[in-house]
Structure formats: C-alpha cells, structure tokens
Design a protein around this motif. Structure first.
Motif, PDB file in Angstrom:
ATOM      1  N   ARG A 244       0.839  -1.205   0.000  1.00 27.96           N
ATOM      2  CA  ARG A 244       0.000   0.000   0.000  1.00 27.96           C
ATOM      3  C   ARG A 244       0.871   1.251   0.000  1.00 27.96           C
ATOM      4  NH1 ARG A 244      -4.998   2.029   0.643  1.00 27.96           N
ATOM      5  NH2 ARG A 244      -6.045   0.054   1.056  1.00 27.96           N
ATOM      6  N   GLU A 245       0.652   2.099  -0.996  1.00 34.36           N
ATOM      7  CA  GLU A 245       1.444   3.320  -1.111  1.00 34.36           C
ATOM      8  C   GLU A 245       0.583   4.577  -1.138  1.00 34.36           C
ATOM      9  OE1 GLU A 245       3.930   2.909  -4.513  1.00 34.36           O
ATOM     10  OE2 GLU A 245       4.925   1.107  -3.759  1.00 34.36           O
ATOM     11  N   GLU A 246      -0.732   4.407  -1.168  1.00 34.75           N
ATOM     12  CA  GLU A 246      -1.631   5.559  -1.174  1.00 34.75           C
ATOM     13  C   GLU A 246      -2.809   5.279  -0.256  1.00 34.75           C
ATOM     14  OE1 GLU A 246      -2.704   6.349  -5.194  1.00 34.75           O
ATOM     15  OE2 GLU A 246      -0.676   6.928  -5.798  1.00 34.75           O
ATOM     16  N   MET A 247      -3.397   6.351   0.272  1.00 37.13           N
ATOM     17  CA  MET A 247      -4.519   6.201   1.185  1.00 37.13           C
ATOM     18  C   MET A 247      -5.841   6.176   0.441  1.00 37.13           C
ATOM     19  SD  MET A 247      -4.246  10.046   2.797  1.00 37.13           S
ATOM     20  CE  MET A 247      -5.179   9.639   4.263  1.00 37.13           C
ATOM     21  N   ASP A 248      -6.841   5.543   1.073  1.00 37.92           N
ATOM     22  CA  ASP A 248      -8.180   5.532   0.491  1.00 37.92           C
ATOM     23  C   ASP A 248      -8.829   6.907   0.635  1.00 37.92           C
ATOM     24  OD1 ASP A 248      -7.840   2.927  -0.145  1.00 37.92           O
ATOM     25  OD2 ASP A 248      -9.342   2.117   1.236  1.00 37.92           O
ATOM     26  N   ALA A 249      -9.746   7.181  -0.250  1.00 43.59           N
ATOM     27  CA  ALA A 249     -10.381   8.504  -0.276  1.00 43.59           C
ATOM     28  C   ALA A 249     -11.184   8.792   0.989  1.00 43.59           C
ATOM     29  CB  ALA A 249     -11.276   8.618  -1.505  1.00 43.59           C
ATOM     30  N   ASP A 250     -11.717   7.737   1.637  1.00 43.38           N
ATOM     31  CA  ASP A 250     -12.568   7.971   2.812  1.00 43.38           C
ATOM     32  C   ASP A 250     -11.790   7.956   4.130  1.00 43.38           C
ATOM     33  OD1 ASP A 250     -12.016   5.285   2.608  1.00 43.38           O
ATOM     34  OD2 ASP A 250     -13.998   4.611   3.241  1.00 43.38           O
ATOM     35  N   TRP A 251     -10.464   7.891   4.075  1.00 48.30           N
ATOM     36  CA  TRP A 251      -9.662   7.998   5.291  1.00 48.30           C
ATOM     37  C   TRP A 251      -9.306   9.450   5.548  1.00 48.30           C
ATOM     38  CZ3 TRP A 251      -5.354   3.744   4.435  1.00 48.30           C
ATOM     39  CH2 TRP A 251      -5.980   2.482   4.288  1.00 48.30           C
ATOM     40  N   LEU A 252      -9.468   9.893   6.776  1.00 45.55           N
ATOM     41  CA  LEU A 252      -9.079  11.257   7.126  1.00 45.55           C
ATOM     42  C   LEU A 252      -7.564  11.341   7.343  1.00 45.55           C
ATOM     43  CD1 LEU A 252     -10.190  14.112   7.754  1.00 45.55           C
ATOM     44  CD2 LEU A 252     -10.200  13.449  10.168  1.00 45.55           C
ATOM     45  N   PHE A 253      -7.035  10.378   8.077  1.00 46.43           N
ATOM     46  CA  PHE A 253      -5.599  10.262   8.289  1.00 46.43           C
ATOM     47  C   PHE A 253      -5.165   8.831   7.970  1.00 46.43           C
ATOM     48  CE2 PHE A 253      -6.873  13.654  11.212  1.00 46.43           C
ATOM     49  CZ  PHE A 253      -5.897  14.615  11.014  1.00 46.43           C
ATOM     50  N   TRP A 254      -3.926   8.686   7.564  1.00 41.85           N
ATOM     51  CA  TRP A 254      -3.353   7.363   7.318  1.00 41.85           C
ATOM     52  C   TRP A 254      -2.024   7.253   8.062  1.00 41.85           C
ATOM     53  CZ3 TRP A 254      -0.346   5.921   2.281  1.00 41.85           C
ATOM     54  CH2 TRP A 254       0.123   4.595   2.385  1.00 41.85           C
ATOM     55  N   GLN A 255      -1.952   6.318   9.003  1.00 38.34           N
ATOM     56  CA  GLN A 255      -0.694   6.004   9.683  1.00 38.34           C
ATOM     57  C   GLN A 255      -0.012   4.917   8.839  1.00 38.34           C
ATOM     58  OE1 GLN A 255      -0.176   3.527  13.474  1.00 38.34           O
ATOM     59  NE2 GLN A 255      -0.240   5.617  14.272  1.00 38.34           N
ATOM     60  N   PHE A 256       1.003   5.306   8.068  1.00 38.32           N
ATOM     61  CA  PHE A 256       1.557   4.380   7.091  1.00 38.32           C
ATOM     62  C   PHE A 256       2.827   3.686   7.552  1.00 38.32           C
ATOM     63  CE2 PHE A 256       3.654   8.386   6.069  1.00 38.32           C
ATOM     64  CZ  PHE A 256       4.950   8.006   5.796  1.00 38.32           C
ATOM     65  N   THR A 257       3.389   4.113   8.662  1.00 31.97           N
ATOM     66  CA  THR A 257       4.572   3.439   9.192  1.00 31.97           C
ATOM     67  C   THR A 257       4.705   3.678  10.682  1.00 31.97           C
ATOM     68  OG1 THR A 257       6.981   3.164   8.985  1.00 31.97           O
ATOM     69  CG2 THR A 257       6.106   5.390   8.707  1.00 31.97           C
ATOM     70  N   GLU A 258       5.352   2.735  11.344  1.00 31.33           N
ATOM     71  CA  GLU A 258       5.714   2.898  12.751  1.00 31.33           C
ATOM     72  C   GLU A 258       7.225   2.875  12.916  1.00 31.33           C
ATOM     73  OE1 GLU A 258       4.269  -0.436  14.973  1.00 31.33           O
ATOM     74  OE2 GLU A 258       5.000  -1.903  13.512  1.00 31.33           O
ATOM     75  N   LYS A 259       7.943   2.956  11.794  1.00 33.86           N
ATOM     76  CA  LYS A 259       9.398   2.805  11.813  1.00 33.86           C
ATOM     77  C   LYS A 259      10.098   3.966  11.116  1.00 33.86           C
ATOM     78  CE  LYS A 259       9.254  -2.234  11.974  1.00 33.86           C
ATOM     79  NZ  LYS A 259       9.637  -3.494  11.285  1.00 33.86           N
ATOM     80  N   ALA A 260       9.753   5.159  11.513  1.00 33.22           N
ATOM     81  CA  ALA A 260      10.419   6.336  10.955  1.00 33.22           C
ATOM     82  C   ALA A 260      11.309   6.969  12.015  1.00 33.22           C
ATOM     83  CB  ALA A 260       9.392   7.342  10.457  1.00 33.22           C
ATOM     84  N   SER A 261      12.244   7.770  11.545  1.00 34.84           N
ATOM     85  CA  SER A 261      13.141   8.487  12.454  1.00 34.84           C
ATOM     86  C   SER A 261      13.028   9.981  12.199  1.00 34.84           C
ATOM     87  CB  SER A 261      14.583   8.038  12.251  1.00 34.84           C
ATOM     88  OG  SER A 261      14.720   6.669  12.562  1.00 34.84           O
ATOM     89  N   VAL A 262      12.954  10.735  13.281  1.00 30.09           N
ATOM     90  CA  VAL A 262      12.760  12.177  13.194  1.00 30.09           C
ATOM     91  C   VAL A 262      13.724  12.860  14.153  1.00 30.09           C
ATOM     92  CG1 VAL A 262      11.082  14.057  13.478  1.00 30.09           C
ATOM     93  CG2 VAL A 262      10.315  11.830  12.666  1.00 30.09           C
ATOM     94  N   PRO A 263      14.352  13.968  13.741  1.00 31.51           N
ATOM     95  CA  PRO A 263      15.207  14.716  14.669  1.00 31.51           C
ATOM     96  C   PRO A 263      14.443  15.098  15.930  1.00 31.51           C
ATOM     97  CG  PRO A 263      15.482  15.539  12.443  1.00 31.51           C
ATOM     98  CD  PRO A 263      14.337  14.567  12.386  1.00 31.51           C
ATOM     99  N   GLY A 264      15.074  14.920  17.066  1.00 31.70           N
ATOM    100  CA  GLY A 264      14.433  15.271  18.332  1.00 31.70           C
ATOM    101  C   GLY A 264      13.805  14.095  19.042  1.00 31.70           C
ATOM    102  N   ILE A 265      13.679  12.937  18.340  1.00 28.02           N
ATOM    103  CA  ILE A 265      13.089  11.742  18.939  1.00 28.02           C
ATOM    104  C   ILE A 265      14.074  10.594  18.800  1.00 28.02           C
ATOM    105  CG2 ILE A 265      11.237  10.034  18.817  1.00 28.02           C
ATOM    106  CD1 ILE A 265       9.366  12.176  17.875  1.00 28.02           C
ATOM    107  N   LYS A 266      14.396   9.947  19.907  1.00 25.15           N
ATOM    108  CA  LYS A 266      15.274   8.785  19.869  1.00 25.15           C
ATOM    109  C   LYS A 266      14.438   7.537  19.587  1.00 25.15           C
ATOM    110  CE  LYS A 266      18.653  10.715  23.101  1.00 25.15           C
ATOM    111  NZ  LYS A 266      19.336  10.555  24.415  1.00 25.15           N
ATOM    112  N   GLY A 267      14.848   6.782  18.588  1.00 27.73           N
ATOM    113  CA  GLY A 267      14.117   5.571  18.243  1.00 27.73           C
ATOM    114  C   GLY A 267      13.052   5.832  17.199  1.00 27.73           C
ATOM    115  N   ASN A 268      12.212   4.825  16.999  1.00 27.45           N
ATOM    116  CA  ASN A 268      11.187   4.897  15.963  1.00 27.45           C
ATOM    117  C   ASN A 268       9.976   5.705  16.401  1.00 27.45           C
ATOM    118  OD1 ASN A 268      12.654   3.269  14.178  1.00 27.45           O
ATOM    119  ND2 ASN A 268      11.814   1.392  15.049  1.00 27.45           N
ATOM    120  N   VAL A 269       9.263   6.214  15.395  1.00 34.50           N
ATOM    121  CA  VAL A 269       8.038   6.966  15.654  1.00 34.50           C
ATOM    122  C   VAL A 269       7.063   6.734  14.507  1.00 34.50           C
ATOM    123  CG1 VAL A 269       8.850   9.083  14.515  1.00 34.50           C
ATOM    124  CG2 VAL A 269       7.132   9.238  16.335  1.00 34.50           C
ATOM    125  N   ASP A 270       5.771   6.830  14.805  1.00 38.15           N
ATOM    126  CA  ASP A 270       4.735   6.675  13.778  1.00 38.15           C
ATOM    127  C   ASP A 270       4.643   7.934  12.929  1.00 38.15           C
ATOM    128  OD1 ASP A 270       4.158   4.303  15.113  1.00 38.15           O
ATOM    129  OD2 ASP A 270       2.527   5.197  16.268  1.00 38.15           O
TER     130      ASP A 270
END
Length: 287
Positions: A244-270
């Motif tokens: 799955r690479e795109e969200m359905d039209a009737d979804w308001l939000f799509w949580q597409f991963t729980e394994k991302a990395s972002v500056p300011g957060i240690k470890g994985n984040v959704d």
C-alpha cells in the motif's frame, strides 16, 4: 504332416523417459528462476527512487547522522512520502518516545515538514500517559497543530474512560478533535456490547467538547467491525503493508509506518498523512 507354426514374441523396447523428465525439470527450474528475476527487477524498478535515496543517504551521511538524525529505514516510506503531493505530514507520540526535543522535531529527513502531532493522553479507565503533559505543552510551544487521543480498553467501563479523558485534556482553539483509539477485541463481553461502549464514549466526549471525535484503528478492524455501524465518524487508519502506497479517499488520516526516524526523537516513531492540504487541516480544528 502339418508344420508346427511357432509364433515369435515381439519385444517392445520402450524409450526411457529419464532424459525427457530431466529436461522438463530443468525447463521448470529455468522458468521459475526467470520469473523470479523479472519479479525482483520489477520491484526494483518500482522502488528505484527510494532505493537510490536509500543507498546514497547511507553511503554519504550515515556516519554523521546515525545518532540523532536517523534516516527512514524502510524504502517504502520514502516511496509513500514522494507520492504525498500536497498532503500534510504529522506524527503521533506517547511516553514510549521518551523526552522529545520539540525544537528539533521540524521535518523528516530535512525534506518533509511535520505540521501536526497526535499525543496519547489516557489509557483505559485509570491511567495517564506519563509523557502527555510535557508533550502537550511542547507541541503548543513549537506551533504544531496538536491533538489528543485515548487508548480504549474494551473490558473497562466506557463512562469511566470518557471521564478520565475529559479530566485530563483541555482542548483549545486550533487543536484537532479528540481521538478514540480502538485496536483490541473484548475478552469478557460480546462485540455488540463493545460497540455500545464505544458509542457511549464518543457521545460523552462529543457533548463535552462540542466536536465530533475521530476514530483511530487498523484497516482490517475498520473493515470488519466499524465501517458500517460507525459511518458517521471520520477515521484515522493504520496500515503498514508493503504493497500500500496511497490512502483511500474515505480515510481522514493514514498512519503508514511505525518505523520512521525524526530529529528530536530517539528511536522509531509513527508517521501519518492527512488527506488534504494544510489549509484543510486547519479547517477541521476546534474553533
């Protein structure tokens, strides 16, 4: 005197099938191998941008950014982000992310701006998220569009759960609607009783905040148990599947991963995508 006629038996020599079976087996192996090569090539071509990004990032920057500015490990994540067009990206956090440096948490890979964040506030009927207070203030101070969510426990009283959320979360102008997070099936009650409890929580929270809550759940849970009976609500759907690479039209939000990395957060984040642009996101916030 008659001559005795002797009938000679004709010996039928059957051709051995060994050579033909060996040939067939080799042909089958070759066909399977060729199919596999085409499959790998097809997947590689489809994810060519993500793979190129992955290898260039790893070879050029991994040593200097490995600690705090970690890369998105899944190539698919990059593929999804590249297709987001004008849709808005956000995160959801809880006590499991530890102490967050909100001033540094501005983008994914220094390329994709983070505009909103959902923060876990309460769990069940009696537990507060340990990081909620600091995260709630940190998000506001650093000008993120913020929202709060409640993790629903099916086997606990829905009225107590709603009241705990209300006592904990003070929503202001510009905040996102409250979110009910339902992921589990009940152990000590029927599915119909679970739905009654969910509706009770939603009703109490809506009456208090004067805004219709959003429901968070997994795609299968949504399809099997909630889609029909809770069709009046907007949904935030979790689906991490590779295909799955795109969200359905009737979804308001799509949580597409729980394994991302972002500056300011240690470890994985959704990471989540809102099904609209920034102006449309602001439109659904509390007035």
């Amino acid at each position: 005197m008659r001559k005795k006629i002797v009938k000679r038996k004709t010996t039928v020599i059957r051709k051995s099938k060994k050579s033909s079976s060996v040939f067939s087996g080799r042909l089958l192996q070759f066909s399977i191998g060729l199919l596999f090569v085409f499959l790998v090539f097809g997947i590689g071509y489809h994810y060519r941008d993500g793979l190129a990004y992955y290898f260039s990032f790893k070879s050029n920057h991994a040593s200097e950014l490995e600690t705090e500015e970690k890369r998105i490990s899944d190539v698919r994540n990059f593929q999804v982000l590249e297709k987001k067009e004008d849709k808005v990206i956000g995160l959801d956090v809880s006590e499991y992310q530890g102490n967050i440096n909100w001033e540094r948490m501005d983008s994914l890979e220094n390329k994709y701006p983070v505009n909103f964040v959902f923060i876990r506030a309460t769990v069940g009927s009696d537990r507060l998220d340990k990081g909620f207070k600091d995260n709630w203030l940190g998000a506001k101070k650093n000008k993120f569009i913020r929202g709060a969510y409640h993790y629903y426990r099916p086997n606990e009283n829905s009225l107590d759960q709603a009241n705990l959320f209300i006592k904990t979360v003070s929503l202001k102008k510009g905040d996102l609607p409250p979110v009910l997070d339902i992921e589990k099936l009940p152990k000590n009650q029927s599915l119909s009783r679970l739905k009654i409890g969910l509706k009770r929580w939603l009703k109490i929270v809506e009456e208090y905040y004067k805004v219709k809550p959003i429901i968070y759940t997994g795609e299968k849970y949504y399809e099997d148990f909630l889609k029909e009976e809770f069709g009046d609500y907007l949904f935030w759907i979790a689906n991490y599947n590779f295909y799955r690479e795109e969200m359905d039209a009737d979804w308001l939000f799509w949580q597409f991963t729980e394994k991302a990395s972002v500056p300011g957060i240690k470890g994985n984040v959704d990471v989540n995508i809102y099904n609209g642009d920034l102006q449309q996101l602001r439109y659904i916030t509390i007035e």
